[in-house]
Scaffold this active site. Structure first.
Site: not given
Ligand code: NAP
Length: 255
Positions: A137, A150
């Site tokens: 991130s 975080y």
């Molecule tokens: P999201 O929409 O909240 O999706 C999170 C994913 O992680 C889901 O597939 C969820 O699946 C899985 N997950 C969460 N907790 C889990 C657990 N305990 N065990 C197994 N799987 C788990 O998030 P996203 O925005 O796609 O984020 C993906 C990555 O990008 C993350 O590492 C996040 O920190 C990073 N990121 C996101 C942003 C943003 O603005 N969105 C910015 C920077 C970095 P289930 O709920 O089905 O388990």
């Protein structure tokens, strides 16, 4: 020849789902990991038949991650890439953070990627090479108010990335981090809702505020992150790239 294989965590939604589909539509076999079996089944239904192999796991439970990783090391015979994408975020001023939430965030954001790397990188070495991408991130590159835990977890993930890049540079395995800015997924929706409750502004206004943190004035799309991961894990041009932290944030990290 058997299809090349990739493990993608957090493949049920958001960025991970876009990444999984990118590989599946290019003919790879995708081991898709997350908690929600239903969402993984729907991903498999959208992908070409047989391309996605769902595998339910809870990344916050290290013993579960370890056993899933050991199973993959046995079964993912043509493994060439690992994308540690599953992540959790929450925000609070320091005084309101808790040890339980800190342990959960580190378990998902740091310990799970570490265990998957420990079990699966040797498989890639055995397969004459592989590529690992850890989804970090902009919070791995700078500090943000009210997100100390975080930020700490994503800085730790970047540290793991850099150290493994050096350790495996001579063994044809690259390890890179991708650092998105605010991306349009459920995680963003949850943050906008949290800001809305804390400030009394509408969720739409909160969303606009987050988009304005990006100097391009917009949110990143999950497909854009997927394309960068695809480049880093499959392009011959990415062969010498390792230990890098690729921002995909419209310039936010350097503003
Ligand atoms: P999201 O929409 O909240 O999706 C999170 C994913 O992680 C889901 O597939 C969820 O699946 C899985 N997950 C969460 N907790 C889990 C657990 N305990 N065990 C197994 N799987 C788990 O998030 P996203 O925005 O796609 O984020 C993906 C990555 O990008 C993350 O590492 C996040 O920190 C990073 N990121 C996101 C942003 C943003 O603005 N969105 C910015 C920077 C970095 P289930 O709920 O089905 O388990």
């Amino acid at each position: 020849m058997d299809a090349l294989q990739v493990v993608v965590t957090g493949a049920s939604r958001g960025i991970g789902r876009a990444i999984a589909l990118r590989y599946a539509h290019a003919g790879w076999k995708v081991w898709a990991l997350a908690r929600s079996e239903e969402a993984l089944r729907s991903l498999a239904a959208e992908a070409p038949e047989g391309a996605v192999q769902p595998m339910a796991f809870d990344a916050s439970v290290p013993s579960q991650v370890e056993s899933v990783a050991q199973r993959l090391a046995q079964e993912a015979t043509q493994l060439r890439a690992l994308v540690n994408n599953a992540g959790v975020a929450s925000s609070a001023p320091l005084a309101k953070t808790t040890l339980a939430e800190t342990e959960r965030m580190f378990a998902v954001n740091v310990t799970a990627p570490y265990l998957l790397c420990r079990e699966l990188i040797p498989k890639m070495v055995q397969n004459q090479g592989g590529r690992v991408v850890n989804i970090a991130s902009t919070a791995a590159l700078k500090g943000f108010k009210y997100t100390s835990i975080y930020c700490a977890s994503k800085h730790a993930l970047l540290g793991l990335t850099r150290a493994l890049a050096v350790e495996f540079a001579s063994k044809s395995v690259t390890v890179n981090a991708v650092c998105p800015g605010w991306t349009d997924t459920d995680m963003l929706k949850a943050s906008a809702s949290h800001i809305s409750k804390a400030t009394g502004r509408s969720e739409d206004e909160a969303r606009q505020t987050l988009a304005k943190m990006n100097p391009m004035g917009r949110l990143i799309k999950a497909d854009e992150v997927a394309e960068l991961v695809w480049f880093l894990t499959t392009s011959p041009a990415a062969a010498p790239i390792t230990g890098a932290a690729y921002s995909i944030d419209g310039g936010e990290a350097v503003a």
